[in-house]
Design a protein around this motif. Structure first.
Motif, PDB file in Angstrom:
ATOM      1  N   GLN A   1       0.786  -1.215   0.008  1.00  0.00           N
ATOM      2  CA  GLN A   1      -0.011  -0.248   0.095  1.00  0.00           C
ATOM      3  C   GLN A   1       0.863   1.404  -0.055  1.00  0.00           C
ATOM      4  N   GLY A   2       2.109   1.253   0.272  1.00  0.00           N
ATOM      5  CA  GLY A   2       3.088   2.427   0.458  1.00  0.00           C
ATOM      6  C   GLY A   2       3.388   2.851  -0.985  1.00  0.00           C
ATOM      7  N   GLN A   3       4.127   4.006  -0.975  1.00  0.00           N
ATOM      8  CA  GLN A   3       4.711   4.806  -1.897  1.00  0.00           C
ATOM      9  C   GLN A   3       6.291   4.332  -2.270  1.00  0.00           C
ATOM     10  N   GLN A   4       6.647   4.344  -3.680  1.00  0.00           N
ATOM     11  CA  GLN A   4       7.941   3.978  -3.813  1.00  0.00           C
ATOM     12  C   GLN A   4       8.672   5.237  -3.874  1.00  0.00           C
ATOM     13  N   ALA A   5      10.038   5.049  -3.503  1.00  0.00           N
ATOM     14  CA  ALA A   5      10.977   6.268  -3.645  1.00  0.00           C
ATOM     15  C   ALA A   5      12.400   5.635  -3.596  1.00  0.00           C
TER      16      ALA A   5
ATOM     17  N   LYS B  41      11.636  11.746  -1.923  1.00  0.00           N
ATOM     18  CA  LYS B  41      10.256  11.412  -2.430  1.00  0.00           C
ATOM     19  C   LYS B  41       9.863  11.650  -3.657  1.00  0.00           C
ATOM     20  N   PRO B  42       9.014  11.273  -4.337  1.00  0.00           N
ATOM     21  CA  PRO B  42       8.547  11.592  -5.684  1.00  0.00           C
ATOM     22  C   PRO B  42       8.136  13.121  -5.766  1.00  0.00           C
ATOM     23  N   SER B  43       8.213  13.739  -4.777  1.00  0.00           N
ATOM     24  CA  SER B  43       7.853  15.292  -4.741  1.00  0.00           C
ATOM     25  C   SER B  43       9.035  15.972  -4.956  1.00  0.00           C
TER      26      SER B  43
ATOM     27  N   ARG C  47      15.764   1.132  -3.786  1.00  0.00           N
ATOM     28  CA  ARG C  47      14.416   1.415  -3.723  1.00  0.00           C
ATOM     29  C   ARG C  47      13.776   0.978  -2.674  1.00  0.00           C
TER      30      ARG C  47
ATOM     31  N   VAL D 129       9.841   1.368  -0.263  1.00  0.00           N
ATOM     32  CA  VAL D 129       8.443   1.505  -0.089  1.00  0.00           C
ATOM     33  C   VAL D 129       7.907   2.175   1.282  1.00  0.00           C
ATOM     34  N   TYR D 130       7.227   3.312   1.571  1.00  0.00           N
ATOM     35  CA  TYR D 130       7.082   3.945   2.601  1.00  0.00           C
ATOM     36  C   TYR D 130       5.655   4.302   2.855  1.00  0.00           C
TER      37      TYR D 130
ATOM     38  N   PRO E 278       3.423   7.355   3.573  1.00  0.00           N
ATOM     39  CA  PRO E 278       3.405   8.887   3.519  1.00  0.00           C
ATOM     40  C   PRO E 278       3.485   9.688   4.785  1.00  0.00           C
TER      41      PRO E 278
END
Length: 266
Positions: A175-179, A207-209, A236, A238-239, A241
């Motif tokens: 469910q997390g975001q990749q970075a 982060k992607p931002s 890589r 996954v965290y 947010p």
């Protein structure tokens, strides 16, 4: 059984061919033997016993499980049988079968594999399987995609949890975001078991931002992945947010690690 039938067939043919040759050498009546009521049936039986078992063996080996329970198979060993169907090779695999909610177990299967897909069938590779509802030892490759990616991932998650990975970590992975993160520091904390080691990591995560932050985390990894987690390397992750310290590492797993996860014996 096949070898026994083949041996009997060869003996029948040798008798049918050898007896007239013997009579011809010794001056016996060859035609009298050939006209015996048992001669031609014995010849046909010998031919049948030589060729029919081989044909039936090939035909039955092509029958595969086409429907059943979804599973994942870890290839332990693979070899070509020497049989080709429509110029595509037949393979024989030993696999570790994993079904949801059940213990892993070994099985064997045969399948005709397109030459373009042959490279995907290597020891240590995971393949989607279908398990016969009547006989769990009978498995087939899920060529039609009846095993969804979600089901395969769920099976993998289940096995990882059995190996001690917390459900929370599995939830982050899905469910997390990749970075991307640069490893600033890595400190070994000791072995967990024969396969895993504990590390204290300092990561500079982007982060992607574009925002960059430093996080300190303690992680358990497979020892074979240690070379991927060295100071200065970029990996890589996954965290979550809402809490970037809650993260998992996306590392490439070796076939031996997958064998350990899925209960292989070696």
């Amino acid at each position: 059984m096949k070898k026994i039938l083949l041996t009997i067939g060869i003996l029948c043919i040798l008798l049918v061919w050898g007896l007239p040759m013997y009579l011809n050498i010794t001056g016996g009546d060859v035609l009298e033997v050939i006209d015996q009521p048992w001669y031609h049936p014995l010849l046909y039986i010998g031919i049948a016993l030589i060729f029919i078992p081989t044909i039936l063996s090939t035909v039955f080996s092509l029958k595969t499980v086409k429907s059943g329970k979804s599973a994942v198979g870890l290839i332990e060993s693979i070899q070509q049988t020497g049989t080709y169907i429509n110029e595509q090779p037949q393979i024989q695999c030993k696999v570790i079968v994993t079904c949801q909610g059940e213990d892993s177990y070994p099985a064997e299967l045969r399948a005709v594999v397109p030459l373009t897909s042959l490279a995907q069938f290597q020891p240590g590779a995971l393949i989607p399987l279908l398990v016969s509802p009547k006989d769990p030892s009978k498995v087939g490759i899920d060529w039609k995609g009846q095993v969804s990616q979600a089901e395969a991932q769920q099976l993998l998650n289940e096995q990882m949890i059995k190996q001690g990975v917390s459900p929370e970590m599995m939830n982050i992975a899905t469910q997390g975001q990749q970075a991307y993160a640069k490893i600033i520091d890595v400190v070994p904390l000791g072995d967990i078991d024969a396969h895993k080691i504990s590390l204290q990591l300092t990561l500079s995560m982007t982060k992607p931002s574009g925002e960059t932050l430093t996080v300190n985390v303690q992680k358990e990894i497979f020892k074979s992945s240690l070379a991927q987690v060295q100071q200065g390397q970029i990996i890589r992750v996954v965290y979550l947010p809402e809490d970037p310290t809650q993260l998992v590492l996306s590392l490439q797993s070796e076939s031996a690690d997958l064998q350990h996860v899925f209960g292989a014996t070696r």
